[in-house]
Design a protein around this motif. Structure first.
Motif, short mmCIF file in Angstrom:
data_model
loop_
_atom_site.label_atom_id
_atom_site.label_comp_id
_atom_site.label_asym_id
_atom_site.label_seq_id
_atom_site.Cartn_x
_atom_site.Cartn_y
_atom_site.Cartn_z
N ALA A 55 -0.90 5.77 3.92
CA ALA A 55 -1.64 4.15 3.94
C ALA A 55 -1.78 3.08 4.60
CB ALA A 55 -1.83 4.60 2.41
N GLY A 56 -0.04 3.13 4.38
CA GLY A 56 0.30 1.49 4.91
C GLY A 56 0.13 0.88 5.90
N ARG A 57 -0.14 1.78 7.22
CA ARG A 57 -0.73 1.87 8.32
C ARG A 57 -2.33 1.76 8.32
NH1 ARG A 57 3.98 5.83 11.19
NH2 ARG A 57 5.90 4.28 10.50
N LEU A 58 -2.91 2.54 7.54
CA LEU A 58 -4.20 1.99 8.12
C LEU A 58 -4.93 1.09 9.13
CD1 LEU A 58 -5.55 4.76 5.17
CD2 LEU A 58 -5.97 4.99 7.51
N ASP A 59 -5.39 0.74 10.13
CA ASP A 59 -6.19 -0.27 9.92
C ASP A 59 -7.11 -1.22 9.06
OD1 ASP A 59 -7.98 -2.56 11.86
OD2 ASP A 59 -7.50 -1.73 13.45
N VAL A 109 0.94 -1.02 -0.35
CA VAL A 109 0.01 -0.14 0.48
C VAL A 109 1.04 1.38 0.38
CG1 VAL A 109 -0.98 1.20 1.05
CG2 VAL A 109 -2.17 -1.63 0.98
N LEU A 110 1.76 0.93 0.84
CA LEU A 110 2.82 2.44 1.35
C LEU A 110 3.44 2.45 -0.38
CD1 LEU A 110 5.48 3.27 3.79
CD2 LEU A 110 5.91 3.08 1.23
N GLY A 111 3.86 1.52 -1.33
CA GLY A 111 4.84 1.94 -2.31
C GLY A 111 3.76 2.17 -3.45
N GLN A 112 2.43 1.78 -3.59
CA GLN A 112 1.44 2.35 -4.43
C GLN A 112 1.14 3.60 -4.71
OE1 GLN A 112 -2.64 0.49 -3.44
NE2 GLN A 112 -3.55 2.09 -5.37
#
Lengths: 394, 226
Positions: A382-386, A315-318
């Motif tokens: 975004a990457g850390r969203l639960d 997600v982070l990469g995206q």
């Protein structure tokens, strides 16, 4: 997830939000094109001025009284023709030394009148400066020795007073005194705002009598080669200083002028680039802002992707790739616009523009870095969203 | 081996300083190929249980094994990979990516598994054929009915050959006829492919079609009727 896949996804996301992507890129586009155009103008101006200095003739040393210092007031000249002869002895080759006494005067032919710079000088002008003749001859030693009232006209003066007639052999009145025209210079253009085509050269002795002075304004020396310029300049300054221990003298060389002016213009270009860089930074903030909005808006999508097996780094990469694509695509368009704009300015205005590779590479590099820098925070968010929270988001 | 084994599972939240115990010690085993419904009123903890089983969330205490793996030993990345391989999700509101074709929506879990594009498309097509949507491959969610969208979501849940499909109120946003169709599809998948189905619902009619009903109330299993 493969990197190619991540790029495909990011491009897809940008395509889906076409208008928003375009507006976000606009900030970067403006910033990058501003960097390219302003640096091109700055560099163009520098090149043009350096060309002018070089056009003055190579290997020239100007010896002037006083110190060459921007803070100091101009010094009244104490130099006279005996000093010029002294310098000639110091230099060793008298034909390499010329002199100038200057004054603004009216020149009249029949009903035509012009205000010109009258320069009292001698037969050595062509040995020192690049002043090709169009017609007639240069001043001669005899002209100087016998104080002849003869004149060599700049191309613009000739045009203004005589039109298309050949002025050689005709009369012209300078400050109420009649002179005979013996030559006309080729057009050479302006140097430092000095319109050299508006000059009229007369023998230095004649000029001194006309103006009622004994002094000369400056001495110009043509060095025999580039490697002796500095030593010769220093030798002449030392000789003059030993003759007049209380006075200061300066030798101005083309290299010095180029160096000084190059530094000033380089700074100016740097300032322009920095200003443009700020707008690029603002564009980057815009990217960050939009990415944050995008993350918030697509929270549900992020939750879904995570539920389906997307890892934090996927997600982070995206989102990071999205941000970097925004700025690099924007940067590429900006570079194209910047080059186009520079060429347009060059073609349509007197402002010279010279596109430099470093400004293009810098602008592109900065926009990519801006994308990473301003994309990281939203992408991490975004990457850390639960996933549970994200899936429930409205 | 069981799909899920839970022992003493609890989950509490901090909500504005107040601790809310959503689950208060659940023991539960769901075997391979089972068809179970988790039922209960809203606020009973059934959604929390569903999130824990789906590895979207971690228990506060207790042990949960998914496919024999103790999830407390996995980090977030491994958990994501576990979800990807073991579990298919079906949501009440479908959760399809808008502006993306049915085929690409279905292929999405395989993207995160690193499956090559051609293979992904082939498997996604097969999954869509299995739910009767072979004629809708290139349609976007907005061009399909609710029932069709939920069938796309089921195809997406199945495309990665999961051990379990977790369906959260799968018929909640559908009319009776489409709901009926979706339930029929889930039953058929369970019967034909042996995929365990765990559905969360508050509709008795839907729950009764499962072979086992697990009633949750106040964070505990109240009744477990097979």
């Amino acid at each position: 997830m493969r990197t190619a896949e991540a790029f495909r996804m990011a491009l897809e996301a940008l395509r889906v939000n076409r208008l928003r992507s375009a507006l976000t890129m606009l900030g970067v586009i403006i910033g990058v094109s501003a960097v390219v155009i302003l640096v091109a103008i700055g560099t163009g101006a520098k090149d043009a001025i350096e060309d002018e200095i070089s056009g003055l003739g190579s290997n020239i040393i100007l010896v002037v009284p006083g110190q060459l210092n921007f803070q100091a007031a101009p010094t009244q000249s104490r130099l006279d023709l005996s000093d010029v002869n002294y310098v000639r002895r110091v230099v060793g080759d008298p034909s390499r030394v010329t002199v100038s006494v200057q004054s603004g005067e009216n020149i009249r032919v029949g009903r035509n009148e012009a205000f010109v710079t009258v320069v009292g000088t001698d037969e050595n002008i062509p040995n020192v400066f690049e002043r090709p003749l169009k017609r007639g001859r240069y001043l001669t030693e005899t002209d100087v020795d016998t104080r002849r009232r003869v004149a060599v006209l700049g191309s613009e003066v000739s045009q203004q007073l005589f039109g298309d007639l050949d002025p050689v052999g005709r009369q012209a009145t300078i400050a109420g005194v009649r002179f005979r025209v013996v030559g006309v210079y080729e057009k050479v253009g302006a140097t430092f705002g000095v319109a050299r085509d508006r000059e009229t050269h007369i023998p230095v002795t004649t000029a001194q009598r006309l103006l009622g002075v004994q002094r000369v304004n400056g001495i110009a020396i043509g060095a025999s080669g580039p490697d002796v310029i500095d030593s010769l300049g220093q030798k002449v300054v030392d000789a003059l200083t030993s003759r007049y221990p209380d006075e200061k003298f300066s030798a101005v060389t083309q290299t010095q002028l180029l160096g000084t002016i190059g530094t000033v213009l380089g700074m100016l270009t740097g300032v322009l680039a920095a200003i443009a860089g700020i707008s690029l930074l603002v564009g980057g903030v815009g990217v960050s802002n939009i990415m944050l909005v995008s993350v918030r808006e697509r929270t549900k999508e992020i939750g879904l992707r995570k539920a389906l097996g997307a890892r934090q780094r996927d997600v982070l990469g995206q989102f990071l790739i999205e941000a970097v694509l925004l700025t690099t695509i924007g940067g590429t368009i900006g570079i194209a616009l910047g080059i186009g704009g520079s060429l347009l300015i060059e073609a349509l205005s007197p402002v010279p523009a010279s596109i430099t590779l470093w400004s293009i590479l810098l602008a592109f590099g900065v926009s990519a870095v801006v994308g990473v820098f301003f994309g990281v925070a939203p992408a991490r968010r975004a990457g850390r969203l639960d996933p549970v929270v994200a899936l429930r988001a409205e | 081996m069981s799909a899920f084994e839970a022992a003493g599972l609890t989950r509490s939240y901090q909500l504005e300083g107040v601790t809310v115990d959503a689950l208060r010690g659940v023991d539960l085993t769901i075997g391979d190929g089972e068809f179970a419904a988790i039922v209960g009123p809203s606020g009973s903890g059934k959604s929390t249980l569903m999130h824990l089983l789906g590895c979207l969330d971690r228990p506060t205490s207790g042990v949960l094994r998914v496919g024999g793996v103790d999830v407390s030993t996995l980090d977030d990345t491994q958990l994501a990979e576990l979800r990807n391989r073991m579990i298919g999700f079906v949501f009440q509101s479908f959760h399809l990516l808008a502006r993306t074709s049915a085929l690409d929506n279905v292929a999405l879990p395989l993207v995160y598994r690193g499956v090559a594009k051609a293979d992904r498309r082939k498997r996604a097509r097969a999954a869509l054929e299995a739910v009767g949507l072979a004629h809708r491959l290139d349609h976007r969610p907005s061009q399909m009915s609710g029932g069709e969208q939920q069938r796309v979501a089921i195809a997406r849940a199945l495309v990665g050959d999961p051990q379990v499909v977790l369906a959260d109120e799968p018929t909640g946003n559908l009319d009776t006829r489409n709901g009926e169709e979706v339930m029929g599809l889930l039953e058929r998948l369970n019967a034909d492919q042996g995929v365990a189905i765990v559905l969360v619902t508050h509709e008795a009619e839907v729950a009764n079609r499962a072979r086992r009903q697990i009633h949750v109330r106040d964070g505990l299993i109240e009744r477990d009727v097979a």
